[in-house]
Design an enzyme around this catalytic site. Structure first.
Site, PDB file in Angstrom:
ATOM      1  N   HIS A   1     -12.986  -5.239 -15.413  1.00  0.00           N
ATOM      2  CA  HIS A   1     -13.213  -6.693 -15.430  1.00  0.00           C
ATOM      3  C   HIS A   1     -14.680  -7.005 -15.733  1.00  0.00           C
ATOM      4  O   HIS A   1     -14.994  -7.750 -16.666  1.00  0.00           O
ATOM      5  CB  HIS A   1     -12.789  -7.287 -14.082  1.00  0.00           C
ATOM      6  CG  HIS A   1     -12.911  -8.777 -14.004  1.00  0.00           C
ATOM      7  ND1 HIS A   1     -11.839  -9.618 -14.211  1.00  0.00           N
ATOM      8  CD2 HIS A   1     -13.975  -9.579 -13.773  1.00  0.00           C
ATOM      9  CE1 HIS A   1     -12.247 -10.879 -14.105  1.00  0.00           C
ATOM     10  NE2 HIS A   1     -13.545 -10.883 -13.834  1.00  0.00           N
ATOM     11  N   GLU A   2     -15.564  -6.415 -14.964  1.00  0.00           N
ATOM     12  CA  GLU A   2     -16.989  -6.729 -15.135  1.00  0.00           C
ATOM     13  C   GLU A   2     -17.513  -6.185 -16.464  1.00  0.00           C
ATOM     14  O   GLU A   2     -18.369  -6.798 -17.106  1.00  0.00           O
ATOM     15  CB  GLU A   2     -17.810  -6.202 -13.948  1.00  0.00           C
ATOM     16  CG  GLU A   2     -17.410  -6.773 -12.576  1.00  0.00           C
ATOM     17  CD  GLU A   2     -17.352  -8.299 -12.521  1.00  0.00           C
ATOM     18  OE1 GLU A   2     -18.076  -8.963 -13.281  1.00  0.00           O
ATOM     19  OE2 GLU A   2     -16.546  -8.824 -11.715  1.00  0.00           O
TER      20      GLU A   2
ATOM     21  N   HIS B   1     -16.795  -8.712 -19.063  1.00  0.00           N
ATOM     22  CA  HIS B   1     -17.813  -9.774 -19.059  1.00  0.00           C
ATOM     23  C   HIS B   1     -19.076  -9.291 -19.776  1.00  0.00           C
ATOM     24  O   HIS B   1     -19.642  -9.979 -20.616  1.00  0.00           O
ATOM     25  CB  HIS B   1     -18.204 -10.131 -17.608  1.00  0.00           C
ATOM     26  CG  HIS B   1     -17.251 -11.073 -16.919  1.00  0.00           C
ATOM     27  ND1 HIS B   1     -16.951 -12.321 -17.416  1.00  0.00           N
ATOM     28  CD2 HIS B   1     -16.567 -10.967 -15.744  1.00  0.00           C
ATOM     29  CE1 HIS B   1     -16.116 -12.934 -16.584  1.00  0.00           C
ATOM     30  NE2 HIS B   1     -15.863 -12.142 -15.561  1.00  0.00           N
TER      31      HIS B   1
ATOM     32  N   GLU C   1     -14.259 -15.468 -18.869  1.00  0.00           N
ATOM     33  CA  GLU C   1     -13.166 -14.876 -18.093  1.00  0.00           C
ATOM     34  C   GLU C   1     -12.078 -14.316 -19.020  1.00  0.00           C
ATOM     35  O   GLU C   1     -11.390 -13.362 -18.669  1.00  0.00           O
ATOM     36  CB  GLU C   1     -12.599 -15.938 -17.134  1.00  0.00           C
ATOM     37  CG  GLU C   1     -11.732 -15.402 -16.019  1.00  0.00           C
ATOM     38  CD  GLU C   1     -12.485 -14.529 -14.995  1.00  0.00           C
ATOM     39  OE1 GLU C   1     -13.723 -14.436 -15.042  1.00  0.00           O
ATOM     40  OE2 GLU C   1     -11.789 -13.932 -14.159  1.00  0.00           O
TER      41      GLU C   1
HETATM   42 ZN    ZN Z   1     -14.665 -12.689 -13.883  1.00  0.00          ZN
END
Ligand code: ZN
Length: 509
Positions: A269-270, A273, A299
């Site tokens: 997830h990170e 980003h 996101e």
């Molecule tokens: Zn996020």
């Protein structure tokens, strides 16, 4: 040199300085969340406050406003799509927003949210909504006041707040899309609950050596395209990603020795980003063309890598044997298919951050509806716990018995973040739309599609596609326009519903 050239040069200089100051503040923020000594907090707050003041002054200086206004009326902005026009338009919008707010209101909000977060941190473990209520009421009143100052055209108060996180998003535009999403998700969740053959997630709750998780996280982040030469991976309680400069995009995750998900999926997830940040034009760092366009698009990048890639069957048909090697003996008796089904288990639950891909959006919808009711006055904050329970029962079939697992679970409202939650659902919607387009457009020699590449652990064609169609634009167009341009389709939740339905079909049979 013309006057316009001079104005442009000075504006650019101003924003280079702002970028420097902000990156210094981010560096201090990163340091604060990666092991600041207990007694160092107060001095750190002074450091960051000083920087915030310097940044605010530079963002709202009257000369800046005059220069922007002159340029907006000059021949520099004749072509509305030129880089200069886009830059000036974005900067002027930001300037007007910053300067519409009185300093006293900005200070009152900052103070109310610092105190709100502290009150929340005390109230949550004690299940004590009543003690948090006055802080929340104060924050709501102040943000309403702010929204009234920011409102333009026919924006509602809620729209005015949401616009700061997702430019151009209004309840009139996204409301029907999110509503429609909810109506289609509720029966999907029901379907999973009634399925005969349900995964139980047991293979994820084994003992996973933390050192090995660290190595695995580094390996997978670099495999999907996160550049460690411009970043690093650390640990924290609340995972996040932060940019400390054009060549410094750091990620933080958290490991649980007795559960696989938080370390691995938190990293994906990170990294998603951070890969967006790594793909923004570096020469425009701190300027609109080098800045992420919105929280929703941000996101979409994290969710795309975490879920649409990281929880896909193609991914696990490649990755599972690799993961097995990191934890000798731990997963020897497990098949890749079982693991794939376990990581895609759908189960209504009370806590948003632990929710699966399907129910997650319902958690967001509940907050979206409650926030609107709070701002319009249809709901009083004092009745929030009750309204919370009602909506959880209606949409997810579960209701919290205490406020710790209910209305007090998220930090957002205590930090004044109202209108922020919908960007999480928008991220999922955008991600599904972008994935469909990428799948259609990525074809290599021999008709090999994206899934064939993923099954071989090859992610660079997808990352390249995202760089070309999303990352490189910065704030050149608003988020919805960006997705519509990249996908040649209108903004719609249909691809997300289709994606989730197919996933459920695969996992639940
Ligand atoms: Zn996020």
């Amino acid at each position: 040199m013309t006057n316009s050239d001079r104005d442009l040069e000075l504006i650019e200089e101003n924003f280079r300085d702002i970028a420097l100051l902000e990156s210094i503040a981010s560096t201090l923020g990163w340091d604060e969340r990666t092991g600041l000594p207990d007694e160092a907090g107060e001095y750190r707050a002074h450091q960051i406050t000083l920087l915030s003041g310097l940044i605010h002054d530079r963002r709202t200086s009257p000369q800046l406003g005059e220069r922007l206004a002159r340029l907006a009326d000059s021949s520099v902005t004749t072509d509305p799509n030129s880089n200069q026009s886009v830059t000036i338009r974005c900067l002027q919008k930001d300037f007007l927003r910053h300067s519409k707010l009185s300093k006293s209101l900005v200070e009152a909000i900052s103070n109310a949210t610092v105190r709100g977060e502290q009150a929340w941190a005390v109230a949550r473990p004690k299940n004590d909504f009543a003690s948090f209520l006055p802080f929340l009421e104060n924050i709501l009143a102040l943000r309403k006041e702010e929204a009234a100052m920011l409102q333009v055209g026919n924006q509602t108060l809620y729209d005015a707040l949401m616009d700061q996180y997702e430019e151009g998003a209004t309840v009139a535009i996204i409301g029907p899309v999110l509503n429609n999403l909810r109506q289609q998700l509720v029966p999907l969740v029901q379907r999973c609950a009634e399925a005969k053959n349900r995964p139980d997630g047991a293979t994820l709750s084994r003992s996973f050596d933390i050192d090995q998780q660290r190595k695995l996280s580094r390996w997978i982040a670099s495999k999907i395209g996160y550049q460690f030469s411009q970043g690093r991976l650390d640990e924290t309680d609340h995972p996040f990603c932060t940019s400390l400069g054009p060549y410094d995009h750091r990620i933080l995750t958290r490991y649980d020795a007795n559960h696989f998900n938080s370390g691995f999926f938190g990293t994906l997830h990170e990294a998603g980003h951070a890969m967006y940040e790594q793909g923004l034009p570096k020469d425009a760092f701190g300027m609109p063309l080098g800045t992420a366009v919105s929280l929703g698009i941000h996101e979409s990048q994290s969710r795309l890598w975490e879920n649409m890639i990281g929880r896909s069957h193609a991914f696990w048909s490649w990755c599972f044997s690799e993961v097995q090697k990191y934890f000798p003996g731990t997963l020897d008796d497990v098949s890749g298919d079982t693991f794939f089904r376990d990581i895609n288990r759908v189960e209504p639950s009370l806590i948003r951050v632990d929710a699966d891909e399907v129910t997650y959006n319902l958690h967001i919808l509940i907050r979206f509806e409650l926030e609107q009711a709070l701002l319009s006055g249809d709901l009083q904050a004092t009745n929030l716990p009750e309204a919370w329970r009602e909506k959880y029962t209606k949409y997810l079939g579960v209701a919290p018995t205490n406020d710790h697992d209910g209305v007090l679970q998220d930090v957002h409202w205590s930090a004044g973040l109202i209108g922020y939650f919908p960007t999480y659902a928008l991220g999922n919607i955008y991600a599904a739309q972008l994935m469909d387009a990428a799948r259609e457009q990525i074809e290599i020699v021999g008709n090999e599609g994206l899934d064939v590449q993923i099954r071989r652990g090859e992610f660079s064609p997808l990352l390249e596609w995202l760089r070309t169609n999303v990352h490189r634009y910065g704030r050149q167009m608003n988020p919805r326009a960006l997705v519509e341009k990249a996908t040649s389709k209108a903004f719609s939740a249909a691809p997300l519903v289709k994606y989730l339905s197919e996933k459920i079909e695969h996992v639940y049979g």
